[in-house]
Design an enzyme around this catalytic site. Sequence first.
Site, PDB file in Angstrom:
ATOM      1  N   GLU A  90       0.805   3.913   1.717  1.00 19.74           N
ATOM      2  CA  GLU A  90       1.179   4.372   3.052  1.00 19.74           C
ATOM      3  C   GLU A  90       2.370   3.583   3.605  1.00 19.74           C
ATOM      4  O   GLU A  90       3.325   4.156   4.123  1.00 19.74           O
ATOM      5  CB  GLU A  90       0.011   4.235   4.030  1.00 19.74           C
ATOM      6  CG  GLU A  90      -1.216   5.016   3.655  1.00 19.74           C
ATOM      7  CD  GLU A  90      -2.249   4.187   2.891  1.00 19.74           C
ATOM      8  OE1 GLU A  90      -1.861   3.483   1.918  1.00 19.74           O
ATOM      9  OE2 GLU A  90      -3.434   4.247   3.250  1.00 19.74           O
TER      10      GLU A  90
ATOM     11  N   CYS B  31      -2.502  -0.230   7.495  1.00 22.42           N
ATOM     12  CA  CYS B  31      -1.724   1.000   7.370  1.00 22.42           C
ATOM     13  C   CYS B  31      -1.842   1.866   8.617  1.00 22.42           C
ATOM     14  O   CYS B  31      -0.857   2.452   9.068  1.00 22.42           O
ATOM     15  CB  CYS B  31      -2.164   1.767   6.122  1.00 22.42           C
ATOM     16  SG  CYS B  31      -1.742   0.887   4.597  1.00 22.42           S
TER      17      CYS B  31
ATOM     18  N   CYS C 220      -6.425   1.913   5.687  1.00 23.17           N
ATOM     19  CA  CYS C 220      -7.006   0.644   6.148  1.00 23.17           C
ATOM     20  C   CYS C 220      -6.418   0.292   7.522  1.00 23.17           C
ATOM     21  O   CYS C 220      -5.485   0.946   7.995  1.00 23.17           O
ATOM     22  CB  CYS C 220      -6.685  -0.445   5.127  1.00 23.17           C
ATOM     23  SG  CYS C 220      -4.948  -0.940   5.117  1.00 23.17           S
TER      24      CYS C 220
ATOM     25  N   HIS D  82       0.850  -1.192   0.000  1.00 23.47           N
ATOM     26  CA  HIS D  82       0.000   0.000   0.000  1.00 23.47           C
ATOM     27  C   HIS D  82       0.885   1.242   0.000  1.00 23.47           C
ATOM     28  O   HIS D  82       2.002   1.222   0.541  1.00 23.47           O
ATOM     29  CB  HIS D  82      -0.879   0.017   1.253  1.00 23.47           C
ATOM     30  CG  HIS D  82      -1.973  -0.995   1.246  1.00 23.47           C
ATOM     31  ND1 HIS D  82      -3.116  -0.847   1.979  1.00 23.47           N
ATOM     32  CD2 HIS D  82      -2.096  -2.183   0.605  1.00 23.47           C
ATOM     33  CE1 HIS D  82      -3.915  -1.885   1.802  1.00 23.47           C
ATOM     34  NE2 HIS D  82      -3.302  -2.716   0.960  1.00 23.47           N
TER      35      HIS D  82
END
Length: 151
Positions: free
Chosen positions: A48, A79, A76, A46
Amino acid sequence: MRLALGEAEASFKEGEVPVGAVLVKDNVVIAAAHNMREAKNDPAAHAELIALQEGASKIKSWRLIDATLYVTKEPCPMCAGAMVNARLKRLVYGCKDKKGGAVDSLYNLLSDKRLNHQVEVISGILESECAEILKRFFETRRNSLERCQSG
């Protein structure tokens, strides 16, 4: 946030869900990233997490206590958990994720007093632009799928 949107555009062009992240410390960008799950075949790739990892590597510390992460979409649980573990100072994000958001929408991980660290949160920055790129991406995907099914 405009830099994070630029990262989201790069993600879109690569066929990834268009989320961008930019990590800033002392008013200097120390990392910029976008989703790369498809390219890396990595469920954890991801934007992040990539930005947090690159930033920590650059400053040679996993503690990001004076850093701000700008992200186009509400993070999410994975993260958000990484942000707590990194001791991130502040998260600034664009649009909410009503199906998976762990900051405001479904969970409140960054402000949970039961955890050993809380992260300051600012939301709604360039919200419509951040939501629009996601909407455009998923409309394009749906249209492509419909063409494949009808052809």
